[in-house]
Design a protein around this motif. Sequence first.
Motif, PDB file in Angstrom:
ATOM      1  N   GLY A 127       0.785  -1.230   0.000  1.00 36.47           N
ATOM      2  CA  GLY A 127       0.000   0.000   0.000  1.00 36.47           C
ATOM      3  C   GLY A 127       0.812   1.273   0.000  1.00 36.47           C
ATOM      4  O   GLY A 127       0.556   2.185   0.780  1.00 36.47           O
ATOM      5  N   PHE A 128       1.791   1.377  -0.902  1.00 39.31           N
ATOM      6  CA  PHE A 128       2.659   2.545  -1.053  1.00 39.31           C
ATOM      7  C   PHE A 128       3.634   2.719   0.113  1.00 39.31           C
ATOM      8  O   PHE A 128       4.263   3.776   0.241  1.00 39.31           O
ATOM      9  N   CYS A 129       3.776   1.721   0.971  1.00 37.00           N
ATOM     10  CA  CYS A 129       4.636   1.817   2.148  1.00 37.00           C
ATOM     11  C   CYS A 129       5.818   0.868   1.992  1.00 37.00           C
ATOM     12  O   CYS A 129       5.635  -0.358   2.000  1.00 37.00           O
ATOM     13  N   VAL A 130       7.020   1.422   1.873  1.00 43.49           N
ATOM     14  CA  VAL A 130       8.227   0.614   1.693  1.00 43.49           C
ATOM     15  C   VAL A 130       8.783   0.169   3.034  1.00 43.49           C
ATOM     16  O   VAL A 130       9.059  -1.008   3.264  1.00 43.49           O
ATOM     17  N   LEU A 131       8.977   1.123   3.943  1.00 45.15           N
ATOM     18  CA  LEU A 131       9.475   0.867   5.292  1.00 45.15           C
ATOM     19  C   LEU A 131       8.483   1.427   6.295  1.00 45.15           C
ATOM     20  O   LEU A 131       7.844   2.452   6.045  1.00 45.15           O
ATOM     21  N   ASN A 132       8.371   0.788   7.441  1.00 47.34           N
ATOM     22  CA  ASN A 132       7.407   1.218   8.457  1.00 47.34           C
ATOM     23  C   ASN A 132       8.090   2.178   9.422  1.00 47.34           C
ATOM     24  O   ASN A 132       8.721   1.771  10.395  1.00 47.34           O
ATOM     25  N   ASP A 133       7.978   3.468   9.138  1.00 50.22           N
ATOM     26  CA  ASP A 133       8.729   4.475   9.890  1.00 50.22           C
ATOM     27  C   ASP A 133       8.361   4.521  11.366  1.00 50.22           C
ATOM     28  O   ASP A 133       9.236   4.637  12.235  1.00 50.22           O
ATOM     29  N   VAL A 134       7.069   4.423  11.686  1.00 48.68           N
ATOM     30  CA  VAL A 134       6.650   4.527  13.084  1.00 48.68           C
ATOM     31  C   VAL A 134       7.105   3.308  13.877  1.00 48.68           C
ATOM     32  O   VAL A 134       7.590   3.442  15.005  1.00 48.68           O
ATOM     33  N   ALA A 135       6.973   2.117  13.288  1.00 50.36           N
ATOM     34  CA  ALA A 135       7.413   0.910  13.994  1.00 50.36           C
ATOM     35  C   ALA A 135       8.918   0.944  14.239  1.00 50.36           C
ATOM     36  O   ALA A 135       9.394   0.587  15.329  1.00 50.36           O
ATOM     37  N   ILE A 136       9.677   1.382  13.240  1.00 54.47           N
ATOM     38  CA  ILE A 136      11.131   1.470  13.409  1.00 54.47           C
ATOM     39  C   ILE A 136      11.468   2.485  14.495  1.00 54.47           C
ATOM     40  O   ILE A 136      12.290   2.223  15.386  1.00 54.47           O
ATOM     41  N   ALA A 137      10.839   3.659  14.438  1.00 54.04           N
ATOM     42  CA  ALA A 137      11.123   4.692  15.437  1.00 54.04           C
ATOM     43  C   ALA A 137      10.764   4.210  16.844  1.00 54.04           C
ATOM     44  O   ALA A 137      11.489   4.486  17.808  1.00 54.04           O
ATOM     45  N   ALA A 138       9.657   3.480  16.977  1.00 49.09           N
ATOM     46  CA  ALA A 138       9.279   2.942  18.285  1.00 49.09           C
ATOM     47  C   ALA A 138      10.338   1.971  18.791  1.00 49.09           C
ATOM     48  O   ALA A 138      10.723   2.008  19.974  1.00 49.09           O
ATOM     49  N   GLU A 139      10.831   1.107  17.915  1.00 48.75           N
ATOM     50  CA  GLU A 139      11.854   0.147  18.323  1.00 48.75           C
ATOM     51  C   GLU A 139      13.160   0.857  18.687  1.00 48.75           C
ATOM     52  O   GLU A 139      13.850   0.470  19.641  1.00 48.75           O
ATOM     53  N   VAL A 140      13.514   1.897  17.941  1.00 52.25           N
ATOM     54  CA  VAL A 140      14.719   2.669  18.267  1.00 52.25           C
ATOM     55  C   VAL A 140      14.582   3.314  19.638  1.00 52.25           C
ATOM     56  O   VAL A 140      15.512   3.273  20.467  1.00 52.25           O
ATOM     57  N   MET A 141      13.430   3.894  19.906  1.00 51.41           N
ATOM     58  CA  MET A 141      13.222   4.535  21.207  1.00 51.41           C
ATOM     59  C   MET A 141      13.284   3.525  22.350  1.00 51.41           C
ATOM     60  O   MET A 141      13.821   3.810  23.417  1.00 51.41           O
ATOM     61  N   LEU A 142      12.759   2.340  22.119  1.00 52.12           N
ATOM     62  CA  LEU A 142      12.787   1.317  23.165  1.00 52.12           C
ATOM     63  C   LEU A 142      14.196   0.787  23.392  1.00 52.12           C
ATOM     64  O   LEU A 142      14.536   0.390  24.520  1.00 52.12           O
ATOM     65  N   CYS A 143      15.018   0.770  22.353  1.00 52.12           N
ATOM     66  CA  CYS A 143      16.418   0.401  22.544  1.00 52.12           C
ATOM     67  C   CYS A 143      17.135   1.435  23.412  1.00 52.12           C
ATOM     68  O   CYS A 143      17.980   1.081  24.247  1.00 52.12           O
TER      69      CYS A 143
END
Length: 301
Positions: A127-143
């Motif tokens: 659906g026009f989405c290559v990478l999931n920016d919010v999911a990645i950012a959430a995982e980065v913040m949790l790290c």
Amino acid sequence: MKCFSNPGYFVPLPKNHPFPVEKYPIALECLRDSEFARDLSFATAPPATQTQVLLVHELPYLEAIEQGTLSSYARNRLGLPLHPRWLERSYLDVGGTVAAARAALVEGRAWNLGGGTHHAMPAEGLGFCVLNDVAIAAEVMLCEFPDLKILILDTDAHQGNGTHRILRGSENVFTFSIHVAANYPAQKEAGDLDVGLSRYVQGSEYLVELKQALKSIEQQFTPDLVFWVSGLDVLKGDRFGQMELSYEEMVARDEMVFEQVKSWESCFVGTFGGGYPEDRKNLGKWHADTVVRSLKHSPLL
């Protein structure tokens, strides 16, 4: 309030392609020309690192995009041509959301003038989405902050299926989506709270359902950081949204979200999400208007 963007958010698409990529530079221009520009700080979104992206996505998928070897089936599901700059553009978009999250934790709120690519799965673009920016950012913040409580608040007309799947099972993340139940994606993914509405739902009903959902979240979860996938595809006449909100009702939605975030005393990251009107001329301005509306709410830190 910091707003992150990058000229690389714009990648040319074939004429009449439904994805309105021109909205990103237009929204930025509208904000810079706005009477509220003095209250905004514009920053260039840096590219995400591969280490950050690999917190969510699988390397063979990234290599297939980079090398242009996605199957025709995968290309059709993604809905985008294999432009050599598209992966680079997606890394920038993810970087904008990560940077906005870091800024929000310091200043209380920030925007990525893009993002909200909530359909992307670990090994597949949809659906026009290559990478999931919010999911990645959430995982980065949790790290970086393992005890952080994160809410994904998704009011795009389509379910955030990729975000739901990626973040499912994380005790520190609550995923919420309010969307048309019978709309794309056909196969939904279970989130912590999903509100599936009827096709062509009226704005008055939508607002009642959203208010009830926010109360339900409040009873279950108190976030430190909220990622909002806003979405303009809730507006009547959108090509893909199948909702019937007037512009005024969408404004009421935005205000409801901002007031709820303020009551939680949460840090806030805004992203654009979708929007596919037949007449695109005001789309970038409408996204900019949503950013401006968030200025009415005082910084939280």
